[in-house]
Design an enzyme around this catalytic site. Structure first.
Site, PDB file in Angstrom:
ATOM      1  N   ASP A  70      -6.552   1.886  -2.767  1.00 27.59           N
ATOM      2  CA  ASP A  70      -7.768   1.645  -1.984  1.00 27.59           C
ATOM      3  C   ASP A  70      -8.106   2.848  -1.098  1.00 27.59           C
ATOM      4  O   ASP A  70      -8.989   2.769  -0.253  1.00 27.59           O
ATOM      5  CB  ASP A  70      -7.691   0.340  -1.167  1.00 27.59           C
ATOM      6  N   SER A 108       0.803  -1.219   0.000  1.00 31.67           N
ATOM      7  CA  SER A 108       0.000   0.000   0.000  1.00 31.67           C
ATOM      8  C   SER A 108       0.842   1.277   0.000  1.00 31.67           C
ATOM      9  O   SER A 108       1.631   1.497  -0.905  1.00 31.67           O
ATOM     10  CB  SER A 108      -0.949  -0.073   1.195  1.00 31.67           C
ATOM     11  N   THR A 134       0.380  -0.682  13.224  1.00 35.75           N
ATOM     12  CA  THR A 134       1.315  -0.871  12.106  1.00 35.75           C
ATOM     13  C   THR A 134       2.723  -0.368  12.413  1.00 35.75           C
ATOM     14  O   THR A 134       3.641  -0.602  11.642  1.00 35.75           O
ATOM     15  CB  THR A 134       0.818  -0.123  10.852  1.00 35.75           C
ATOM     16  N   ARG A 178      -3.907   5.741  21.307  1.00 34.23           N
ATOM     17  CA  ARG A 178      -4.052   4.307  21.020  1.00 34.23           C
ATOM     18  C   ARG A 178      -2.719   3.757  20.522  1.00 34.23           C
ATOM     19  O   ARG A 178      -1.945   4.488  19.888  1.00 34.23           O
ATOM     20  CB  ARG A 178      -5.166   4.059  19.982  1.00 34.23           C
ATOM     21  N   PRO A 179      -2.483   2.476  20.821  1.00 30.56           N
ATOM     22  CA  PRO A 179      -1.256   1.892  20.281  1.00 30.56           C
ATOM     23  C   PRO A 179      -1.450   1.665  18.778  1.00 30.56           C
ATOM     24  O   PRO A 179      -2.512   1.193  18.362  1.00 30.56           O
ATOM     25  CB  PRO A 179      -1.143   0.555  21.025  1.00 30.56           C
ATOM     26  N   SER A 180      -0.454   2.019  17.989  1.00 28.27           N
ATOM     27  CA  SER A 180      -0.572   1.805  16.545  1.00 28.27           C
ATOM     28  C   SER A 180      -0.610   0.312  16.238  1.00 28.27           C
ATOM     29  O   SER A 180       0.011  -0.485  16.934  1.00 28.27           O
ATOM     30  CB  SER A 180       0.622   2.450  15.845  1.00 28.27           C
ATOM     31  N   ARG A 183      -0.103   6.391  19.229  1.00 30.55           N
ATOM     32  CA  ARG A 183      -0.585   7.553  18.484  1.00 30.55           C
ATOM     33  C   ARG A 183      -1.427   8.446  19.395  1.00 30.55           C
ATOM     34  O   ARG A 183      -2.196   7.958  20.220  1.00 30.55           O
ATOM     35  CB  ARG A 183      -1.426   7.112  17.287  1.00 30.55           C
ATOM     36  N   GLU A 217     -12.761   5.907   6.731  1.00 36.67           N
ATOM     37  CA  GLU A 217     -11.769   6.370   7.693  1.00 36.67           C
ATOM     38  C   GLU A 217     -11.365   7.756   7.224  1.00 36.67           C
ATOM     39  O   GLU A 217     -11.392   8.047   6.016  1.00 36.67           O
ATOM     40  CB  GLU A 217     -10.540   5.449   7.702  1.00 36.67           C
ATOM     41  N   ALA A 218     -10.945   8.610   8.176  1.00 34.46           N
ATOM     42  CA  ALA A 218     -10.540   9.966   7.799  1.00 34.46           C
ATOM     43  C   ALA A 218      -9.424   9.926   6.748  1.00 34.46           C
ATOM     44  O   ALA A 218      -9.320  10.795   5.888  1.00 34.46           O
ATOM     45  CB  ALA A 218     -10.075  10.722   9.041  1.00 34.46           C
TER      46      ALA A 218
END
Ligand code: 16G
Ligand code: MG
EC number: 5.4.2.3
Length: 574
Positions: free
Chosen positions: A310, A70, A532, A528-530, A537, A400-401
């Site tokens: 995407d 991606s 990826t 929140r924990p990422s 974050r 998603e934003a």
């Protein structure tokens, strides 16, 4: 059962030694499958070929395997499995993927046997796997490893070669619905979407060439190639100038949807967008062997795809040179407004819901709730959570934003729209609305967020409503926001609840956030924990940019102090 397929397993062992696992390497099938530097992925690809064949035997359907990383840099790659209806694989199979990926060479058969037994798979059944890849230089050899894996288990594969991620999702769904969703070919995809687009835009016949023009940043990736392939099908209905088409620049480098959204600025490679050099012919593009100059003016619509197409975001620059981003939230709002108007005109009583994550701008949520009066649902970050939630409604718009999203119609909703569109007893505005809804369904790729399909839907809506990108932008005004990341020793110490909007651990963190938020107006913040990256974050929004920046910084400090920050303490932004 094992006895019957001894030959296949011997073949698996023989072949797997050609795709050896670097010993000790541990990788996890995360929210976007496996993703890391391409040099670590050969054994993963081979094994995902095997796993896809097993999943195919289990579901008695065709499974997809997409080779892409991606928006990651060119040197990375990744792989994702696609379930029969074009969805992401289930959590249990994500677990099997991790298990299989991490088995040392000598434990591979045992790991396979374990999955086969747990899932009671009849391995003598036929297996069918569709494989696709993006334009990365490593993708050809890695997708060959997937094909080898399918073959080692005696499965059949179809190699679609270079396709966008959503195109492969679409193919898998078409195949498993016996063509009811469309033909499982790239050509079929282009013709279904372009016909629907043409049906939609014929309702806006007096569009000028200027209104038909769109500037597309293809992130130097597969999306650029595919949108160019589609151009011919769109005839004169849309005139695209495609930049970052991969002919010179590097994939995702200073361009593409992720760059534009995160940096909140225009991509490089789209000449002069945002540099104030207006009115000049700023680009010369080669089209059908002819050179054409392109002018990009204030207010011109531009969009960016990500590396596997995407995700999409829109933007424009105003006459003062200010950059304006229209992200996933603005896209969801536009689509939702359009659908609600059509449902009203068609007198159809169908429930529309918008699914967002904690990252949705507070202004978008407020607008959708208070003005549009639609149901809002907030889920955890990650496409599969949004997709799942959207399936619960007649019409579920999820975004998603960051620009990943689509619209899902329940079977019953599709049938009602279909019946009305074919109903000979209605006419006028009601009939027109029913036909527009029918074409809207056809232009949308319901399997997953799809930059090309979303772009066509957005372009059609703007055309039908006679709306400029600026008018779209003023539906609501984004609250200033800031995202930061904090490095901690172990990000798993952060546990969240309420769709990641509140932290339950470590102790005291949520209380600290709550009291910081109180200091600012219209403020909100969460951590929140990422999924990826090895970071925590931090998101903050407030009535001013200074406020959002200061709040994000203060919350970062709280994370650093209470969740075991490593390295230097976060510094203020200003
Ligand atoms: C993955 C997700 C994306 C999400 C992002 C969050 C899929 C296909 N992709 O890219 O939806 O926004 O992760 O990343 O689910 P983060 O956990 O690092 O913030
Ligand atoms: Mg992507």
């Amino acid at each position: 059962m094992f006895f019957l397929v001894t030959d296949n397993f011997e073949e698996v062992l023989k072949q797997s030694s050609l795709h050896p696992k670097p010993s000790g390497l541990v990788l996890e099938y995360g929210t976007s499958g496996f993703r890391t530097n391409a040099k670590h992925l050969d054994h993963i690809m081979f094994r995902m070929g095997i796993l896809a064949a097993l999943r195919s035997q289990k579901t008695k359907a065709t499974i997809g395997v997409m080779v892409t990383a991606s928006h990651n840099p060119e040197e990375d790659n990744g792989v994702k499995l696609i379930d029969p209806m074009g969805e992401m694989v289930t959590p249990a199979w994500e677990g099997y993927a991790t298990q299989l990926a991490n088995a040392e060479q000598e434990d591979l058969l045992a790991a396979l046997k374990d999955i086969i037994e747990k899932e009671s798979i009849n391995v003598s059944l036929e297996a069918n796997v569709f494989v696709g890849k993006d334009t990365r230089s490593s993708s050809a050899r890695l997708s060959q490893a997937v094909l080898d894996g399918v073959k080692a288990l005696g499965g059949h594969s179809k190699d679609y070669g270079l396709v966008t991620t959503p195109q492969l999702h679409y193919m898998v769904c078409c195949q498993n619905t016996q063509g009811k969703y469309g033909a499982a070919t790239v050509e079929g995809y282009y013709s279904k979407l372009s016909q629907a687009f043409s049906q939609l835009t014929k309702n806006a016949s007096n569009r000028t060439d200027d209104q038909k023009h769109l500037c597309v940043d293809g992130a130097n990736g597969i999306g650029a190639l595919k949108v160019r392939e589609m151009e011919g099908h769109l005839k004169n209905d849309l005139q695209m100038s495609i930049f970052n088409d991969g002919s010179k620049g590097t994939l995702n480098l200073h361009c593409g949807a992720d760059f534009v959204k995160v940096q909140q600025k225009p991509p490089t490679g789209v000449p002069s967008v945002g540099n104030g050099d207006w009115g000049q012919p700023v680009a010369v593009v080669e089209e059908n062997g002819l050179s054409r100059s392109i002018e990009i003016n204030p207010g011109d619509r531009c969009c960016s795809f990500d590396g596997d197409a995407d995700r999409i975001v829109y933007y424009y620059t105003d006459s003062q040179g200010h950059f304006h981003l229209l992200d996933g939230d603005k896209i969801a709002t536009l689509i939702c407004t359009f659908l609600k108007e059509l449902l009203n005109q068609a007198a159809l009583d169908l429930k529309v819901a918008v699914v967002q994550t904690a990252y949705a701008n507070g202004s978008s949520t407020r607008y959708l709730e208070d003005v549009m009066k639609v149901i809002i649902k907030c889920t955890k970050t990650g496409v599969k959570h949004l997709h799942h939630a959207a399936q619960e409604f007649d019409i579920g718009v999820y975004f998603e934003a960051n620009g990943h999203g689509t619209v899902l119609f329940s079977k019953a909703a599709e049938e009602k729209i279909q019946q009305l569109a074919e109903d000979g007893s209605i006419s006028g505005e009601r009939k027109k609305a029913a036909l527009l809804l029918q074409s809207t369904i056809s232009v949308i790729n319901q399997t997953v967020g799809d930059a090309i399909s979303d772009m066509l839907l957005i372009e059609a809506i703007l055309a039908i409503k006679g709306m400029t990108v600026q008018q779209w932008d003023t539906i609501y005004t984004d609250l200033p926001n800031r995202q930061l990341k904090v490095k901690v020793a172990d990000r798993r110490v952060i546990d969240t609840t309420d769709a990641e909007r509140r932290a339950v651990s470590p102790a005291g963190l949520q209380d600290a956030i709550d009291s910081l938020v109180k200091k600012y107006r219209q403020a909100r913040s969460f951590v929140r924990p990422s999924g990826t990256e090895d970071v925590v974050r931090v998101y903050a929004e407030a009535d001013t940019q200074e406020g959002a920046d200061a709040l994000a910084h203060e919350v970062s400090l709280a994370v650093y102090r209470l969740a075991g920050g490593v390295g230097d303490e976060p510094q203020p932004l200003h």
